[in-house]
Design an enzyme around this catalytic site. Structure first.
Site, short mmCIF file in Angstrom:
data_model
loop_
_atom_site.label_atom_id
_atom_site.label_comp_id
_atom_site.label_asym_id
_atom_site.label_seq_id
_atom_site.Cartn_x
_atom_site.Cartn_y
_atom_site.Cartn_z
N ASN A 6 70.95 20.60 53.46
CA ASN A 6 69.51 20.62 53.71
C ASN A 6 68.84 21.81 53.05
OD1 ASN A 6 67.20 19.47 54.83
ND2 ASN A 6 67.37 20.60 56.74
N ASP A 29 57.94 32.88 55.13
CA ASP A 29 58.97 32.61 56.12
C ASP A 29 58.86 33.45 57.39
OD1 ASP A 29 60.18 30.54 54.76
OD2 ASP A 29 61.60 31.82 53.70
N GLU A 89 60.96 22.33 55.44
CA GLU A 89 61.85 21.37 56.11
C GLU A 89 61.07 20.34 56.91
OE1 GLU A 89 64.56 24.80 55.26
OE2 GLU A 89 62.44 24.43 55.48
N HIS A 124 64.71 25.21 61.13
CA HIS A 124 65.23 26.47 61.69
C HIS A 124 64.12 27.46 62.02
CE1 HIS A 124 65.27 28.35 57.43
NE2 HIS A 124 64.86 27.11 57.29
N ARG A 125 63.09 27.55 61.16
CA ARG A 125 62.00 28.50 61.43
C ARG A 125 61.18 28.06 62.66
NH1 ARG A 125 64.07 32.43 58.68
NH2 ARG A 125 64.37 31.96 56.48
N ASP A 163 72.55 27.30 54.48
CA ASP A 163 72.01 27.37 53.13
C ASP A 163 72.94 28.12 52.18
OD1 ASP A 163 69.82 26.01 54.07
OD2 ASP A 163 68.35 27.42 53.25
N LYS A 190 70.85 26.76 59.90
CA LYS A 190 70.49 26.67 58.48
C LYS A 190 70.32 28.06 57.88
CE LYS A 190 67.42 24.21 55.36
NZ LYS A 190 67.05 25.28 54.44
#
Length: 432
Positions: free
Chosen positions: A89, A309, A337, A383-384, A48, A410
């Site tokens: 992304n 997040d 995402e 990613h999370r 990112d 990411k």
């Protein structure tokens, strides 16, 4: 690449928190919007933040970097006439730069991740930008998006806050540069107010004046402002660290994470309070979080809106808690995402977790005895989700295989390296 997470009863060690992705992208942007040279110390390196680096250079900023700092000479109010921008992304980078792109005559944001960012809607920002006298071509609100601008005009602007606060942040970065004063009215219930606070904090540091109503429903933005060239220092990242802290909480652990400011405006700082509520033994002093987990956790109820997040990591911890946990006010997880409610919970169930979803809630019936595992899991390029599923793998009875785990880069490229440093039994394998 896939990753196999093996059951790991003990974690121990000391790591430094990654630098904040949210602050890095904002500091890089305000440095690019300044006329003069700014320095950003300890910028994050992830897909990112690298997307923001790439795009501000495409727009005319110069960037020189070493291991400690990035030195940026900005383009001010006059970005280069560039035809295409590729944000990869990175949704926040796309949205922030859609605002700045209105200063260019004709820019197309290309669609390089059709299965992830390419599926995410941006209608509310497109509607707002159209009020500035800018023409926007789009694919039903999705990428590719072409902005035909050059001379956006300020004035009264209305923007929905129902899906994402990033639309508002995009306008807050742009409108100070316009000739006219602007009034931004936020429609509906603004999501992730705490992240808007981060945007306002960075804008103030960059010398920009914005008058915000206390409830963040109306913003008065004087026009004809200039960003000042400054020196910034990026703080440690709570969203990424949330996964490390949750991993320590669900195992027998003695884990220290440094560079986590107790006074940070990151909403995900709540991970520390949530783990305390779950009765995880930990201390937070001198920007150091020390977790001495015993694997025993209590169920909680938590309003996740301010800590978006970190919610997936909290849910992963709750999988092993005694009792039923409830995470509410989290509908905006659906617009990330992937759908971080439906998609994530489907994978948790595969691993053996007992979870339920509502439109804006995640309900977790804890299984302190652990879950079965022994499955292959699809992290949906998110990613999370990858980090959160890794936590579950530590307490599974059988290993779990996470597909396409390289997408963790990411936001946190070193995540699995840091987990290995703490003793987690993880291994990279070729995708099948």
């Amino acid at each position: 690449m896939d990753v196999i997470v093996n059951p790991t009863p003990h974690l121990q060690g000391n790591i430094g928190a990654l630098s904040s992705k949210n602050y890095t992208t904002r500091y890089l942007l305000v440095a690019a919007l300044a006329e003069g040279t700014s320095t950003v110390y300890f910028p994050a390196h992830s897909e990112d933040s690298d997307a923001m680096r790439r795009c501000i250079q495409d727009l005319g900023a110069t960037l020189i970097e070493d291991d400690e700092k990035a030195i940026i000479t900005g383009f001010g109010k006059h970005p280069k006439d560039v035809k295409e921008l590729n944000v990869g992304n990175a949704g926040a980078v796309l949205r922030f730069l859609m605002g700045i792109a209105t200063l260019c005559p004709d820019v197309t944001f290309v669609n390089t991740y059709p299965d992830s960012l390419g599926k995410r809607p941006h209608d509310d920002l497109i509607v707002a930008l159209s009020q500035l006298g800018v023409e926007v071509e789009h694919n039903a609100g999705r990428l590719p998006i072409t902005i035909r601008g050059g001379h956006p005009t300020g004035g009264k602007i209305k923007v929905s806050g129902e899906v994402s606060s990033q639309y508002l942040s995009a306008l807050l970065f742009l409108t100070p540069l316009l000739e006219e004063d602007s009034e931004i009215e936020v429609l509906g219930d603004l999501k992730s107010k705490v992240v808007v606070g981060q945007t306002l904090e960075v804008l103030e540091q960059a010398g920009i004046v914005i008058h915000a109503r206390e409830d963040y429903t109306v913003f008065q933005v004087p026009g004809r402002q200039s960003y000042e060239a400054k020196t910034y220092t990026v703080q440690g990242d709570y969203p990424g660290s949330a996964a490390i802290l949750a991993a320590a909480a669900v195992t027998q652990s003695d884990v220290i994470v440094e560079r986590l400011s107790a006074t940070s405006k990151q909403g995900e700082r709540a991970i520390v309070d949530v783990l305390k509520m779950m009765e995880v033994p930990l201390t937070h002093e001198n920007d150091i979080v020390h977790v001495q987990g015993n694997g025993t956790l209590k169920a909680i109820e938590f309003d996740g809106d301010a800590a978006t997040d970190a919610v997936l990591a909290m849910v992963a911890a709750a999988v092993f808690a005694e009792g039923t946990s409830r995470f509410y006010n989290v509908e905006n997880l659906r617009y990330k995402e992937c759908d971080r409610i439906t998609d994530y919970l489907a994978e948790l169930r595969k691993a053996g977790a007992n979870v339920e979803e509502r439109q804006a809630e995640i309900i977790v019936h804890g299984r302190p005895e652990g879950v079965e595992g022994g499955v292959e899991i699809n992290a949906h390029y998110d990613h999370r989700v990858i980090m959160a599923l890794s936590i579950v793998g530590l307490r599974s009875k059988q290993p779990i295989r996470i597909k396409d785990a390289h997408h963790v880069a990411k936001s946190y490229p070193q995540f699995f390296d840091h987990m290995k440093t703490l003793g987690a039994q993880v291994e990279w394998v070729e995708s099948l």
